[in-house]
Design a protein around this motif. Structure first.
Motif, PDB file in Angstrom:
ATOM      1  N   LYS A 184       0.887  -1.199   0.001  1.00 44.64           N
ATOM      2  CA  LYS A 184      -0.041  -0.104  -0.012  1.00 44.64           C
ATOM      3  C   LYS A 184       0.915   1.102  -0.119  1.00 44.64           C
ATOM      4  CE  LYS A 184      -4.586  -1.308   1.977  1.00 44.64           C
ATOM      5  NZ  LYS A 184      -5.374  -1.171   2.853  1.00 44.64           N
ATOM      6  N   GLU A 185       2.183   1.176   0.757  1.00 41.09           N
ATOM      7  CA  GLU A 185       3.084   2.486   0.530  1.00 41.09           C
ATOM      8  C   GLU A 185       3.376   2.773  -0.785  1.00 41.09           C
ATOM      9  OE1 GLU A 185       5.979   1.519   3.493  1.00 41.09           O
ATOM     10  OE2 GLU A 185       4.723   1.679   5.188  1.00 41.09           O
ATOM     11  N   GLU A 186       3.683   1.750  -1.722  1.00 42.82           N
ATOM     12  CA  GLU A 186       4.125   1.926  -3.065  1.00 42.82           C
ATOM     13  C   GLU A 186       2.820   1.882  -4.026  1.00 42.82           C
ATOM     14  OE1 GLU A 186       6.979  -0.861  -3.936  1.00 42.82           O
ATOM     15  OE2 GLU A 186       5.840  -2.479  -3.474  1.00 42.82           O
ATOM     16  N   GLU A 187       1.565   2.090  -3.560  1.00 45.70           N
ATOM     17  CA  GLU A 187       0.564   1.738  -4.472  1.00 45.70           C
ATOM     18  C   GLU A 187       0.635   2.744  -5.543  1.00 45.70           C
ATOM     19  OE1 GLU A 187      -4.615   1.484  -4.478  1.00 45.70           O
ATOM     20  OE2 GLU A 187      -3.401   1.939  -2.812  1.00 45.70           O
ATOM     21  N   ASP A 188       0.930   4.172  -5.337  1.00 46.56           N
ATOM     22  CA  ASP A 188       0.763   5.319  -6.543  1.00 46.56           C
ATOM     23  C   ASP A 188       1.889   4.878  -7.399  1.00 46.56           C
ATOM     24  OD1 ASP A 188      -1.225   6.268  -5.213  1.00 46.56           O
ATOM     25  OD2 ASP A 188      -0.057   7.936  -4.202  1.00 46.56           O
ATOM     26  N   ALA A 195       1.187   1.583 -15.898  1.00 48.41           N
ATOM     27  CA  ALA A 195       0.565   2.426 -16.789  1.00 48.41           C
ATOM     28  C   ALA A 195       1.564   2.732 -17.830  1.00 48.41           C
ATOM     29  CB  ALA A 195      -0.307   3.331 -16.206  1.00 48.41           C
ATOM     30  N   GLU A 196       2.528   3.320 -17.400  1.00 43.68           N
ATOM     31  CA  GLU A 196       3.656   3.714 -18.047  1.00 43.68           C
ATOM     32  C   GLU A 196       4.299   2.545 -18.999  1.00 43.68           C
ATOM     33  OE1 GLU A 196       7.551   6.787 -17.642  1.00 43.68           O
ATOM     34  OE2 GLU A 196       7.206   5.104 -16.139  1.00 43.68           O
ATOM     35  N   LEU A 197       4.337   1.230 -18.409  1.00 43.57           N
ATOM     36  CA  LEU A 197       4.863   0.087 -19.033  1.00 43.57           C
ATOM     37  C   LEU A 197       3.979  -0.510 -19.997  1.00 43.57           C
ATOM     38  CD1 LEU A 197       6.799  -1.327 -15.871  1.00 43.57           C
ATOM     39  CD2 LEU A 197       7.974  -1.044 -18.049  1.00 43.57           C
ATOM     40  N   LEU A 320      12.507  -5.441 -19.381  1.00 44.79           N
ATOM     41  CA  LEU A 320      11.240  -4.742 -18.791  1.00 44.79           C
ATOM     42  C   LEU A 320       9.743  -5.226 -18.781  1.00 44.79           C
ATOM     43  CD1 LEU A 320      12.028  -1.296 -20.641  1.00 44.79           C
ATOM     44  CD2 LEU A 320      12.015  -1.788 -18.294  1.00 44.79           C
ATOM     45  N   GLY A 321       9.784  -6.260 -19.804  1.00 45.29           N
ATOM     46  CA  GLY A 321       8.519  -7.202 -19.746  1.00 45.29           C
ATOM     47  C   GLY A 321       8.098  -7.919 -18.665  1.00 45.29           C
ATOM     48  N   GLY A 322       9.513  -8.828 -18.208  1.00 38.26           N
ATOM     49  CA  GLY A 322       9.315  -9.605 -16.957  1.00 38.26           C
ATOM     50  C   GLY A 322       8.883  -8.467 -15.700  1.00 38.26           C
ATOM     51  N   PHE A 323       9.899  -7.392 -15.417  1.00 37.75           N
ATOM     52  CA  PHE A 323       9.419  -6.413 -14.512  1.00 37.75           C
ATOM     53  C   PHE A 323       8.106  -6.139 -14.479  1.00 37.75           C
ATOM     54  CE2 PHE A 323       9.845  -1.956 -12.997  1.00 37.75           C
ATOM     55  CZ  PHE A 323      10.341  -2.222 -11.990  1.00 37.75           C
ATOM     56  N   ALA A 324       7.450  -5.458 -15.858  1.00 42.74           N
ATOM     57  CA  ALA A 324       6.036  -5.293 -15.645  1.00 42.74           C
ATOM     58  C   ALA A 324       5.156  -6.249 -15.162  1.00 42.74           C
ATOM     59  CB  ALA A 324       5.977  -4.956 -17.152  1.00 42.74           C
ATOM     60  N   ALA A 325       5.405  -7.426 -15.471  1.00 41.85           N
ATOM     61  CA  ALA A 325       4.759  -8.610 -15.185  1.00 41.85           C
ATOM     62  C   ALA A 325       4.829  -8.841 -13.153  1.00 41.85           C
ATOM     63  CB  ALA A 325       5.072  -9.890 -15.526  1.00 41.85           C
ATOM     64  N   GLU A 326       5.983  -8.522 -12.892  1.00 41.19           N
ATOM     65  CA  GLU A 326       6.178  -8.633 -11.332  1.00 41.19           C
ATOM     66  C   GLU A 326       5.428  -7.509 -10.754  1.00 41.19           C
ATOM     67  OE1 GLU A 326       9.858  -7.646  -8.330  1.00 41.19           O
ATOM     68  OE2 GLU A 326      10.099  -8.439 -10.272  1.00 41.19           O
ATOM     69  N   LEU A 327       5.263  -6.305 -11.348  1.00 38.05           N
ATOM     70  CA  LEU A 327       4.846  -5.041 -10.902  1.00 38.05           C
ATOM     71  C   LEU A 327       3.083  -5.303 -10.916  1.00 38.05           C
ATOM     72  CD1 LEU A 327       6.427  -1.920 -11.923  1.00 38.05           C
ATOM     73  CD2 LEU A 327       6.928  -3.318  -9.789  1.00 38.05           C
ATOM     74  N   ARG A 328       2.498  -6.192 -12.048  1.00 36.88           N
ATOM     75  CA  ARG A 328       1.333  -6.280 -12.014  1.00 36.88           C
ATOM     76  C   ARG A 328       0.927  -7.249 -11.018  1.00 36.88           C
ATOM     77  NH1 ARG A 328       2.610  -7.296 -17.531  1.00 36.88           N
ATOM     78  NH2 ARG A 328       2.664  -5.372 -18.909  1.00 36.88           N
ATOM     79  N   ALA A 329       1.667  -8.343 -10.814  1.00 35.27           N
ATOM     80  CA  ALA A 329       1.377  -9.156  -9.716  1.00 35.27           C
ATOM     81  C   ALA A 329       1.133  -8.553  -8.466  1.00 35.27           C
ATOM     82  CB  ALA A 329       2.543 -10.395  -9.795  1.00 35.27           C
ATOM     83  N   LEU A 334      -2.277  -6.594  -4.305  1.00 31.31           N
ATOM     84  CA  LEU A 334      -2.983  -5.402  -3.451  1.00 31.31           C
ATOM     85  C   LEU A 334      -4.392  -5.311  -3.633  1.00 31.31           C
ATOM     86  CD1 LEU A 334      -2.885  -2.696  -1.703  1.00 31.31           C
ATOM     87  CD2 LEU A 334      -2.333  -1.655  -4.118  1.00 31.31           C
ATOM     88  N   ASP A 335      -4.808  -5.669  -4.802  1.00 27.49           N
ATOM     89  CA  ASP A 335      -6.276  -5.649  -4.911  1.00 27.49           C
ATOM     90  C   ASP A 335      -6.984  -6.749  -4.264  1.00 27.49           C
ATOM     91  OD1 ASP A 335      -5.778  -3.395  -6.755  1.00 27.49           O
ATOM     92  OD2 ASP A 335      -5.891  -4.371  -8.346  1.00 27.49           O
ATOM     93  N   ALA A 336      -6.476  -7.916  -4.252  1.00 32.94           N
ATOM     94  CA  ALA A 336      -6.852  -8.952  -3.612  1.00 32.94           C
ATOM     95  C   ALA A 336      -6.625  -9.144  -2.053  1.00 32.94           C
ATOM     96  CB  ALA A 336      -6.517 -10.304  -4.381  1.00 32.94           C
ATOM     97  N   GLY A 337      -5.614  -8.297  -1.656  1.00 32.04           N
ATOM     98  CA  GLY A 337      -5.080  -8.294  -0.227  1.00 32.04           C
ATOM     99  C   GLY A 337      -6.112  -8.199   0.793  1.00 32.04           C
ATOM    100  N   GLU A 338      -7.012  -7.302   0.551  1.00 34.59           N
ATOM    101  CA  GLU A 338      -8.024  -7.327   1.737  1.00 34.59           C
ATOM    102  C   GLU A 338      -8.969  -8.441   1.979  1.00 34.59           C
ATOM    103  OE1 GLU A 338      -8.333  -4.763   3.559  1.00 34.59           O
ATOM    104  OE2 GLU A 338      -7.148  -3.521   2.613  1.00 34.59           O
ATOM    105  N   ALA A 339      -9.239  -9.217   0.664  1.00 32.81           N
ATOM    106  CA  ALA A 339      -9.987 -10.530   0.706  1.00 32.81           C
ATOM    107  C   ALA A 339      -9.245 -11.505   1.493  1.00 32.81           C
ATOM    108  CB  ALA A 339     -10.541 -10.699  -0.542  1.00 32.81           C
ATOM    109  N   GLY A 340      -7.735 -11.491   1.080  1.00 29.74           N
ATOM    110  CA  GLY A 340      -7.102 -12.501   1.971  1.00 29.74           C
ATOM    111  C   GLY A 340      -6.859 -12.147   3.502  1.00 29.74           C
TER     112      GLY A 340
END
Length: 549
Positions: A184-188, A195-197, A320-329, A334-340
């Protein structure tokens, strides 16, 4: 069970070998004869703390060897297995004390550390006296004693399992909460970076392809002008035009040259053909070198954007492609965190409820067991002339843990109306000895694998009370090997085996001797304990009566 004890050059003992038997063994002798020395030597081989200087005067080192019989399933076997020490039906402990104070221990001829030696000895021998430190006076151990008395092993195992499950669920929840907080601290940053990637969408190998295309277009831009000038010189306005003029002039002169120009004309025709082919090749090359300047600009913009993004995130362009996948994960987490977190909180709540049920069941069982223990203690205290004393097992809420939520303490009130308190604060020396003995008799469940040593636990009592102490020790010896150091003839008369300690002086050297008494010698020794230095016929008769009783 202790089978033999071999002592060499320790304190006042030069050489002593004792064989022990099941049942009650009594150790007697005049004050100062060296009874405590025997216990010091046994404590030394067991790794207990004791005297600093143990080596007999004039000897280079002292040595004690103890041999124990180990039944199947004995607790010592687990300790030895963990330490990697093989063991059969017999366990041999040997410890040497050098003159300079160095101590070395062996277990079954394997070198052993003091820690392992003490861990093994804790499963072999318990020492009890008026300053008992074996757990009976230590309130921290009372809960375990109550559980051992009641046989709560299964309930404790269930509570430990529930506690472990609860702790594991709480640990997973804490880890998930920490991870979610960190994300959450790095959400922004994550949302902007993803989005940039995604907008740039760099592909593996694209940076190299763009770089090659850029280099090609830059090279074409530099040579195209020269190629164009060369094509112009080769064309009709240049070499081709001049050659055709020459061919036309020579053709007009050939008729009058009587064949002298035929060769040159043939060469000139070939030259025109080769020149045409060269011009055609240069023209094709010129067309290939043609490009849209906007394509170079677009190629450079994308190439520079990919390289800038790679530098920004500290990765290689192809990563960059793999890095983007990591950030998406991470964003997905984060999006599924509250449910978890909610699921883990539900798991913790369920485990906590299960633990409370197990702990409450154990608490109920402890409350019921405390009533039985108090009743058993009351039955033991009356014959010990403590019928007016009240023993009470107090159970209060304690800090939750793997063995439940109860704090257990043994308390006594020695007189009616007197406030209850801890054993060692309320009872006098003689009373304390009898309380400890009664407790040990009642708590003797499972003590058959132990050798119990009572060091003058009968001090301060006599007559019928001492007789009751002796009978309780004899009763305890039915389920455990018992060794008692005593000055009481009533206690000594209950022994199955009787050792006498005597001190002698020879050539200016004092030594202590221990001998096993025959039936007649035993009568004389108990008579001495009754009458003192002079053994009378009446004392012998009294001794025989005590032994027979």
């Amino acid at each position: 069970m202790l089978r033999t004890l071999d002592i060499r050059d320790m304190l006042l003992i030069d050489r002593l070998e004792l064989d022990f038997r099941p049942g009650l063994t009594v150790l007697t002798g005049e004050t100062g004869a060296g009874k405590s020395i025997l216990l010091d030597c046994l404590g030394f081989v067991l790794g207990w703390r004791g005297r600093a200087e143990l080596v007999r005067k004039g000897a280079e080192q002292g040595e004690v060897t103890a041999v124990f019989e180990l039944p199947a399933g004995h607790a010592a076997r687990a300790v030895l297995d963990e330490a990697g020490i093989p063991v059969g039906e017999e366990l041999i402990l040997r410890r040497v004390n050098a003159l300079d104070g160095r101590k070395t221990a062996w277990i079954n001829d394997r070198r052993a550390s003091g820690e392992v030696l003490r861990a093994v000895s804790a499963t072999l021998v318990e020492l009890h006296g008026q300053q008992d430190d074996g757990g009976l006076l230590n309130a921290r151990g009372h809960r375990a004693l109550l559980d051992a008395f009641a046989g709560h092993e299964d309930l404790i195992a269930a509570t430990r399992s529930a506690w472990s499950a609860r702790a594991g669920a709480a640990k997973r929840l804490a880890a998930a909460q920490a991870a979610l907080a960190a994300v959450k601290e790095e959400e922004d940053f994550l949302r902007h970076a993803v989005a940039e990637l995604d907008t740039l969408d760099p592909q593996p190998g694209e940076e190299a392809t763009l770089d090659a295309a850029r280099r090609s277009m830059q090279g074409a831009e530099r040579i195209r002008a020269d190629v164009a000038r060369a094509l112009q010189i080769l064309g009709p306005e240049g070499a081709e035009g001049a050659l055709r003029d020459a061919d036309r002039w020579l053709q007009g002169a050939a008729e009058k040259a009587e064949g002298r120009l035929d060769g040159p004309l043939s060469s000139l025709d070939r030259a025109l053909i080769e020149l045409g082919e060269a011009a055609q090749g240069v023209e094709i090359a010129l067309e290939a070198l043609s490009f849209d300047p906007r394509a170079l600009e677009s190629c450079e913009e994308r190439l520079f954007a990919i390289r800038a993004l790679a530098r920004k995130h500290g990765v290689l362009p192809d990563e960059l492609g793999g890095f983007a996948a990591e950030l998406r994960a991470r964003l997905a987490a984060l999006d599924a965190g509250e449910a978890g977190i909610a699921a883990l909180e539900a798991e913790v709540a369920g485990c906590d409820a299960a633990y409370r049920v197990a702990a409450a069941t154990l608490s109920t069982a402890r409350a019921e067991a405390s009533v039985r223990l108090d009743a058993a203690m009351a039955a033991e205290l009356a014959p010990l002339k403590l019928e007016r004393a009240v023993f009470e097992t107090q159970i209060a809420p304690g800090e939750p843990g793997p063995e439940g939520t109860d704090a257990v303490a043994f308390t006594v009130a020695t007189n009616p109306g007197a406030p209850a308190g801890p054993l060692n604060r309320i009872a006098s020396g003689g009373e304390l000895s009898r309380f400890l003995l009664a407790l040990k008799v009642v708590l003797a469940r499972g003590a058959d694998a132990l050798t119990l040593i009572f060091d003058e636990i009968d001090r301060g009592v006599g007559g019928a009370t001492a007789d009751a102490v002796g009978r309780r020790l004899a009763k305890l010896s039915h389920s455990a090997q018992v060794l008692v150091v005593t000055h009481s003839p009533q206690v000594a008369a209950r022994g199955n085996t009787h050792f006498r300690v005597a001190k002698s002086v020879s050539d200016g050297m004092t030594t202590s001797r221990v001998s096993v008494l025959s039936a007649a010698e035993r009568v004389d020794e108990i008579a001495r304990m009754i009458s003192g230095a002079e053994v009378t016929g009446a004392a012998r008769a009294a001794a025989q009566e005590l032994i027979a009783g």
